[in-house]
Design a protein around this motif. Structure first.
Motif, PDB file in Angstrom:
ATOM      1  N   UNK A  24     -17.331  15.163   5.290  1.00  0.00           N
ATOM      2  CA  UNK A  24     -16.111  15.674   4.788  1.00  0.00           C
ATOM      3  C   UNK A  24     -15.106  14.341   4.658  1.00  0.00           C
ATOM      4  N   UNK A  25     -14.445  14.195   3.399  1.00  0.00           N
ATOM      5  CA  UNK A  25     -13.383  13.141   3.251  1.00  0.00           C
ATOM      6  C   UNK A  25     -12.082  14.045   3.390  1.00  0.00           C
ATOM      7  N   UNK A  26     -10.958  13.662   4.273  1.00  0.00           N
ATOM      8  CA  UNK A  26      -9.990  14.376   4.286  1.00  0.00           C
ATOM      9  C   UNK A  26      -9.066  14.124   3.069  1.00  0.00           C
ATOM     10  N   UNK A  27      -8.550  15.200   2.476  1.00  0.00           N
ATOM     11  CA  UNK A  27      -7.672  15.034   1.359  1.00  0.00           C
ATOM     12  C   UNK A  27      -6.123  15.180   1.932  1.00  0.00           C
ATOM     13  N   UNK A  28      -5.876  15.488   3.133  1.00  0.00           N
ATOM     14  CA  UNK A  28      -4.477  15.474   3.611  1.00  0.00           C
ATOM     15  C   UNK A  28      -4.337  14.268   4.449  1.00  0.00           C
ATOM     16  N   UNK A  29      -3.002  13.744   4.498  1.00  0.00           N
ATOM     17  CA  UNK A  29      -2.899  12.519   5.294  1.00  0.00           C
ATOM     18  C   UNK A  29      -2.093  12.858   6.543  1.00  0.00           C
ATOM     19  N   UNK A  30      -2.144  12.268   7.689  1.00  0.00           N
ATOM     20  CA  UNK A  30      -1.515  12.416   8.682  1.00  0.00           C
ATOM     21  C   UNK A  30       0.072  12.216   8.414  1.00  0.00           C
ATOM     22  N   UNK A  31       0.952  12.996   8.979  1.00  0.00           N
ATOM     23  CA  UNK A  31       2.405  12.867   8.695  1.00  0.00           C
ATOM     24  C   UNK A  31       2.814  11.848   9.387  1.00  0.00           C
ATOM     25  N   UNK A  32       3.679  10.984   8.935  1.00  0.00           N
ATOM     26  CA  UNK A  32       4.472  10.056   9.394  1.00  0.00           C
ATOM     27  C   UNK A  32       5.870  10.640  10.088  1.00  0.00           C
ATOM     28  N   UNK A  33       6.012  10.297  11.526  1.00  0.00           N
ATOM     29  CA  UNK A  33       7.179  10.775  12.165  1.00  0.00           C
ATOM     30  C   UNK A  33       8.381  10.300  11.453  1.00  0.00           C
ATOM     31  N   UNK A  34       8.521   9.132  11.518  1.00  0.00           N
ATOM     32  CA  UNK A  34       9.720   8.409  11.214  1.00  0.00           C
ATOM     33  C   UNK A  34       9.372   7.185  10.236  1.00  0.00           C
ATOM     34  N   UNK A  35       9.439   7.568   8.763  1.00  0.00           N
ATOM     35  CA  UNK A  35       8.951   6.738   7.593  1.00  0.00           C
ATOM     36  C   UNK A  35       9.656   5.231   7.886  1.00  0.00           C
ATOM     37  N   UNK A  36      10.913   5.184   8.164  1.00  0.00           N
ATOM     38  CA  UNK A  36      11.738   4.059   8.310  1.00  0.00           C
ATOM     39  C   UNK A  36      11.319   3.223   9.256  1.00  0.00           C
ATOM     40  N   UNK A  37      11.005   3.673  10.578  1.00  0.00           N
ATOM     41  CA  UNK A  37      10.473   3.194  11.618  1.00  0.00           C
ATOM     42  C   UNK A  37       9.098   2.459  11.410  1.00  0.00           C
ATOM     43  N   UNK A  38       8.249   3.135  10.916  1.00  0.00           N
ATOM     44  CA  UNK A  38       6.898   2.768  10.488  1.00  0.00           C
ATOM     45  C   UNK A  38       6.817   1.634   9.294  1.00  0.00           C
ATOM     46  N   UNK A  39       7.655   2.022   8.343  1.00  0.00           N
ATOM     47  CA  UNK A  39       7.738   0.995   7.394  1.00  0.00           C
ATOM     48  C   UNK A  39       8.364  -0.253   7.966  1.00  0.00           C
ATOM     49  N   UNK A  40       9.490  -0.500   8.841  1.00  0.00           N
ATOM     50  CA  UNK A  40      10.052  -1.726   9.522  1.00  0.00           C
ATOM     51  C   UNK A  40       8.950  -2.400  10.379  1.00  0.00           C
ATOM     52  N   UNK A  41       8.107  -1.740  11.002  1.00  0.00           N
ATOM     53  CA  UNK A  41       7.017  -2.312  11.884  1.00  0.00           C
ATOM     54  C   UNK A  41       5.912  -2.822  10.813  1.00  0.00           C
ATOM     55  N   UNK A  42       5.833  -2.059   9.752  1.00  0.00           N
ATOM     56  CA  UNK A  42       4.640  -2.988   8.937  1.00  0.00           C
ATOM     57  C   UNK A  42       5.300  -4.121   8.248  1.00  0.00           C
ATOM     58  N   UNK A 108       3.331   3.491   5.608  1.00  0.00           N
ATOM     59  CA  UNK A 108       2.062   2.996   6.445  1.00  0.00           C
ATOM     60  C   UNK A 108       1.383   1.482   5.835  1.00  0.00           C
ATOM     61  N   UNK A 109       1.850   1.034   5.006  1.00  0.00           N
ATOM     62  CA  UNK A 109       1.375  -0.319   4.431  1.00  0.00           C
ATOM     63  C   UNK A 109       2.497  -1.391   4.380  1.00  0.00           C
ATOM     64  N   UNK A 110       3.604  -1.108   4.478  1.00  0.00           N
ATOM     65  CA  UNK A 110       4.952  -1.882   4.565  1.00  0.00           C
ATOM     66  C   UNK A 110       5.305  -2.473   3.211  1.00  0.00           C
ATOM     67  N   UNK A 111       4.606  -1.828   2.282  1.00  0.00           N
ATOM     68  CA  UNK A 111       4.579  -2.068   0.768  1.00  0.00           C
ATOM     69  C   UNK A 111       6.057  -1.713   0.150  1.00  0.00           C
ATOM     70  N   UNK A 112       6.433  -2.839  -0.531  1.00  0.00           N
ATOM     71  CA  UNK A 112       7.642  -2.347  -1.727  1.00  0.00           C
ATOM     72  C   UNK A 112       6.945  -2.301  -2.837  1.00  0.00           C
ATOM     73  N   UNK A 113       7.484  -1.439  -3.686  1.00  0.00           N
ATOM     74  CA  UNK A 113       6.818  -1.336  -5.149  1.00  0.00           C
ATOM     75  C   UNK A 113       8.173  -1.404  -5.998  1.00  0.00           C
ATOM     76  N   UNK A 114       7.907  -2.438  -7.094  1.00  0.00           N
ATOM     77  CA  UNK A 114       8.961  -2.569  -8.209  1.00  0.00           C
ATOM     78  C   UNK A 114       8.126  -1.903  -9.486  1.00  0.00           C
ATOM     79  N   UNK A 115       8.969  -1.180 -10.076  1.00  0.00           N
ATOM     80  CA  UNK A 115       8.410  -0.566 -11.593  1.00  0.00           C
ATOM     81  C   UNK A 115       9.409  -1.010 -12.598  1.00  0.00           C
ATOM     82  N   UNK A 116      10.117  -2.282 -12.304  1.00  0.00           N
ATOM     83  CA  UNK A 116      10.861  -3.009 -13.243  1.00  0.00           C
ATOM     84  C   UNK A 116      11.928  -2.125 -13.744  1.00  0.00           C
ATOM     85  N   UNK A 117      12.466  -1.296 -13.293  1.00  0.00           N
ATOM     86  CA  UNK A 117      13.527  -0.668 -13.992  1.00  0.00           C
ATOM     87  C   UNK A 117      14.923  -1.342 -13.485  1.00  0.00           C
ATOM     88  N   UNK A 118      16.130  -0.836 -13.644  1.00  0.00           N
ATOM     89  CA  UNK A 118      17.458  -1.338 -13.449  1.00  0.00           C
ATOM     90  C   UNK A 118      17.348  -2.042 -11.968  1.00  0.00           C
TER      91      UNK A 118
END
Length: 191
Positions: A24-42, A108-118
């Motif tokens: 079985x392939x899980x379709x839910x993903x583990x919760x990230x307790x503090x997204x800002x902390x995880x983002x900063x580390x990545x 979880x990946x430390x990625x920034x995404x630009x969609x080329x808006x303002x």
């Protein structure tokens, strides 16, 4: 029998006795307790800089992140005035740095995404200058890629950035800045 036929016969024989029990392939993903902390580390894992500050301190945080950059590109719609900033011209190589906003960040990946808006400009603006300072609101950081894909408009162009531009040669010697900015600094607005 040709070499191709021998290989295919070996594969077919192995498949006849292979365990075909489904996994079985899980379709839910583990919760990230503090997204800002995880983002900063990545982001740090990618050798990029990160500053957290309230919106009132954003101009000072941008000045610090830019360092000695002399000519700074600021795309239309950027939310604050940037000291020394100029709108994009036709020759992007004349700019030392660019300051943009981001549509969202992925913890979880430390990625920034630009969609080329303002405040983000066209894709080339984030690729040509040697320094990229990206401003991201903390409430625009999502836990993972599935949440990012769900939040983004698939009709808009997207640029996903994970750290400064880097490549490695055959001896795994890392070289930064070959295909884009040598320096990436993310400023997370905390309020």
């Amino acid at each position: 029998m040709t070499a191709r036929e021998e290989i295919l016969a070996s594969v077919r024989a192995a498949l006849r006795t292979a365990d075909r029990t489904g996994i079985p392939v899980p379709r839910t993903h583990p919760a990230v307790a503090d997204v800002v902390e995880v983002f900063a580390a990545r982001v740090a894992d990618y050798r990029a800089g990160l500053t957290r500050c309230p919106a009132a301190e954003l101009p000072a945080a941008i000045r610090t992140a830019l360092g000695p950059a002399r000519k700074v590109l600021v795309p239309p719609g950027f939310p604050v005035d940037v000291e020394g900033g100029a709108p994009p011209g036709t020759d992007l190589t004349e700019f030392d740095a660019v300051v943009t906003t981001a549509a969202l960040g992925i913890a979880t990946t430390g990625t920034i995404v630009l969609d080329h808006g303002p405040g983000q400009g066209r894709r080339a603006l984030s690729l040509v200058p040697d320094v990229h300072v990206c401003v991201l609101r903390a409430d625009r950081i999502v836990p993972g890629v599935p949440q990012a894909v769900a939040a983004l408009d698939p009709a808009r162009p997207q640029t996903w950035i994970s750290g400064p531009s880097a490549t490695s040669d055959i001896e795994l010697t890392r070289v930064e800045g070959v295909h884009g900015p040598r320096t990436l600094h993310v400023i997370v607005i905390t309020d």
